[in-house]
Design an enzyme around this catalytic site. Structure first.
Site, PDB file in Angstrom:
ATOM      1  CD  GLN A 204     -28.262  -7.945  39.433  1.00  0.00           C
ATOM      2  OE1 GLN A 204     -28.625  -6.943  38.813  1.00  0.00           O
ATOM      3  NE2 GLN A 204     -27.181  -8.634  39.084  1.00  0.00           N
ATOM      4  CE1 TYR A 233     -15.086  -7.784  36.929  1.00  0.00           C
ATOM      5  CE2 TYR A 233     -15.548  -9.840  35.769  1.00  0.00           C
ATOM      6  CZ  TYR A 233     -14.799  -8.696  35.933  1.00  0.00           C
ATOM      7  OH  TYR A 233     -13.747  -8.478  35.082  1.00  0.00           O
ATOM      8  CD  GLU A 254     -17.628  -7.732  44.354  1.00  0.00           C
ATOM      9  OE1 GLU A 254     -18.285  -8.113  43.374  1.00  0.00           O
ATOM     10  OE2 GLU A 254     -17.342  -6.539  44.578  1.00  0.00           O
ATOM     11  CG  ASP A 299     -23.532  -9.821  36.933  1.00  0.00           C
ATOM     12  OD1 ASP A 299     -23.661  -8.907  36.106  1.00  0.00           O
ATOM     13  OD2 ASP A 299     -24.310  -9.983  37.900  1.00  0.00           O
ATOM     14  CB  CYS A 326     -25.851  -3.797  33.164  1.00  0.00           C
ATOM     15  SG  CYS A 326     -24.224  -3.320  33.736  1.00  0.00           S
TER      16      CYS A 326
HETATM   17  C1  SAM Z   1     -23.068  -6.061  38.130  1.00  0.00           C
HETATM   18  S1  SAM Z   1     -22.398  -6.405  39.732  1.00  0.00           S
HETATM   19  C2  SAM Z   1     -22.731  -8.137  39.867  1.00  0.00           C
HETATM   20  C3  SAM Z   1     -22.820  -8.702  41.262  1.00  0.00           C
HETATM   21  C4  SAM Z   1     -23.445 -10.076  41.406  1.00  0.00           C
HETATM   22  N1  SAM Z   1     -23.087 -11.000  40.362  1.00  0.00           N
HETATM   23  C5  SAM Z   1     -24.948  -9.997  41.583  1.00  0.00           C
HETATM   24  O1  SAM Z   1     -25.715 -10.493  40.740  1.00  0.00           O
HETATM   25  O2  SAM Z   1     -25.403  -9.423  42.582  1.00  0.00           O
HETATM   26  C6  SAM Z   1     -20.704  -6.261  39.435  1.00  0.00           C
HETATM   27  C7  SAM Z   1     -19.808  -6.503  40.636  1.00  0.00           C
HETATM   28  O3  SAM Z   1     -18.446  -6.436  40.199  1.00  0.00           O
HETATM   29  C8  SAM Z   1     -17.654  -5.886  41.236  1.00  0.00           C
HETATM   30  N2  SAM Z   1     -16.403  -5.430  40.599  1.00  0.00           N
HETATM   31  C9  SAM Z   1     -16.197  -4.310  39.884  1.00  0.00           C
HETATM   32  N3  SAM Z   1     -14.955  -4.284  39.387  1.00  0.00           N
HETATM   33  C10 SAM Z   1     -14.347  -5.431  39.791  1.00  0.00           C
HETATM   34  C11 SAM Z   1     -13.048  -5.987  39.598  1.00  0.00           C
HETATM   35  N4  SAM Z   1     -12.137  -5.363  38.867  1.00  0.00           N
HETATM   36  N5  SAM Z   1     -12.782  -7.186  40.135  1.00  0.00           N
HETATM   37  C12 SAM Z   1     -13.718  -7.835  40.885  1.00  0.00           C
HETATM   38  N6  SAM Z   1     -14.965  -7.359  41.095  1.00  0.00           N
HETATM   39  C13 SAM Z   1     -15.275  -6.173  40.570  1.00  0.00           C
HETATM   40  C14 SAM Z   1     -18.554  -4.822  41.835  1.00  0.00           C
HETATM   41  O4  SAM Z   1     -18.163  -4.496  43.147  1.00  0.00           O
HETATM   42  C15 SAM Z   1     -19.941  -5.499  41.776  1.00  0.00           C
HETATM   43  O5  SAM Z   1     -20.196  -6.201  42.966  1.00  0.00           O
END
Ligand code: SAM
Length: 368
Positions: A204, A233, A254, A299, A326
């Site tokens: 973040q 995620y 993730e 998330d 977001c």
């Molecule tokens: C908004 S971030 C949230 C990360 C974590 N929850 C945090 O608060 O730091 C979204 C995350 O989803 C991952 N992501 C994106 N597409 C994905 C998918 N199809 N499956 C798993 N993870 C994914 C991204 O790499 C990223 O780390």
């Protein structure tokens, strides 16, 4: 052609809106109640886009001359609004979108502000061109050279001054006064936890608001030692680790392998034994895991959840879902699936990105 327009509101991208002969026009860098002379830059079937040629009446609360790169660089969209008005704009945006697309009776709490309106960003991506460094102009790939950016942590601004090799894209991230510019890592602290973060892993952007948001997520998760929590995620495992103390087991998923490597280190650094991480695409793996969650945390990126993932979560019948988003538009779309099976009990917006139109929301859903 030039027109005179009165600004009556804002759109989802922080642009002022008005009307020309009953057709709506979106004009960046304008404020409610201002009267502007505009040139039309786009003429679409249902709307115009315009550019200010002259301010005929300015809003007396307009903030001016704060940044010499605004609005050209495109990093900020609502820098000209006083902070209280920025918060009201974001609150209204969340309410308008969720009322319009989901339900008019939602329990939407007051937006949680950022303690810092400037110098809050712990990460920056800079572009380079001809030995210049900066951001790409909003609508083109023209480089706007910058010496510093008001949104960046001062350590990043100091570091930018020292960069000599200006040939590639440059990504920087910081923790206290350490700046990371290569394939190593830094340790971030949120609440009682320490997190190792590599340059490529998601983390973040605004530490102060992240703390407030994680506290709210923990409150909404409201787990006991009996609960099995699925953290979808999960990035570097931050949220799962944050709630692990009150859980039987936590499973984080993730896609980014490097983030999962960090997540496993974070588990060790924080002496956590009841959390496991899987590196995979959530939508590929969610129906294959041998884990029955009583609570699901999601998330996702801006695109929100895909239909398959939503259906799998509903099928797992967790008693609670805590959804961090977001983008209120994709949140609205996804809540429209969940609402038949879950009560949307509370939504809290957070101002993670002051001076931009972006807003985060944490939503609590309880099974019907
Ligand atoms: C908004 S971030 C949230 C990360 C974590 N929850 C945090 O608060 O730091 C979204 C995350 O989803 C991952 N992501 C994106 N597409 C994905 C998918 N199809 N499956 C798993 N993870 C994914 C991204 O790499 C990223 O780390």
């Amino acid at each position: 052609m030039e027109f005179e327009v009165k600004i009556t509101g804002y759109d989802h991208q922080g642009r002022g809106l008005g009307r020309i002969n009953n057709k709506i026009i979106f004009i960046p860098n304008t404020m409610i109640n201002e009267v502007v002379k505009v040139r039309i830059t786009k003429d679409k079937k249902n709307y115009y886009e315009g550019k200010v040629l002259e301010f005929i009446e300015k809003n007396i609360n307009r903030k001016e001359n704060i940044c010499k790169y605004y609005p050209a660089c495109g990093g900020c969209n609502i820098l000209h609004l006083p902070y209280q008005e920025q918060l009201e704009y974001k609150q209204d945006k969340v309410i308008n979108i969720l009322n319009k697309y989901v339900d008019t009776n939602l329990n939407i709490k007051s937006i949680i502000p950022s303690d810092k309106q400037f110098n809050y960003r712990n990460k920056v991506t800079l572009q380079t061109d001809n030995n210049n460094i900066g951001y790409y102009n909003k609508n083109s790939n023209n480089l706007i050279q910058i010496d510093k950016c008001l949104l960046l942590d001062e350590n990043l601004n100091e570091y930018i001054k020292t960069i000599e090799n200006k040939n590639n894209k440059i990504v920087l991230r910081c923790n206290n006064n350490k700046v990371l510019d290569n394939d190593s890592y830094i340790i971030k602290e949120i609440g009682n936890y320490k997190y190792k973060v590599s340059l490529d892993s998601f983390f973040q952007i605004n530490d102060n608001v992240t703390f407030k948001m994680y506290e709210k997520i923990k409150e909404y998760v409201n787990s006991t030692k009996e609960d099995n929590i699925l953290d979808l995620y999960c990035g570097t495992g931050t949220i799962g680790i944050y709630v692990s103390e009150s859980a039987n087991e936590v499973l984080g998923i993730e896609i980014n392998k490097k983030a999962i490597k960090d997540a496993n280190e974070n588990k060790k650094i924080n002496n956590i034994t009841n959390i496991t991480f899987i590196s995979d695409d959530v939508s590929h793996v969610i129906n294959k895991i041998d884990f029955k969650p009583s609570i699901v945390i999601v998330d996702p990126p801006r695109a929100g959840l895909d239909e398959k993932t939503i259906k799998c979560i509903i099928k797992m019948k967790p008693k609670r879902i805590v959804y961090t988003s977001c983008d209120p538009m994709t949140l609205a779309r996804d809540l429209n699936y969940f609402k038949y099976y879950y009560n949307i009990d509370e939504i809290t917006p957070f101002d993670m990105f002051p001076n931009t139109y972006h807003v985060e929301c944490v939503t609590l859903l309880n099974i019907k």
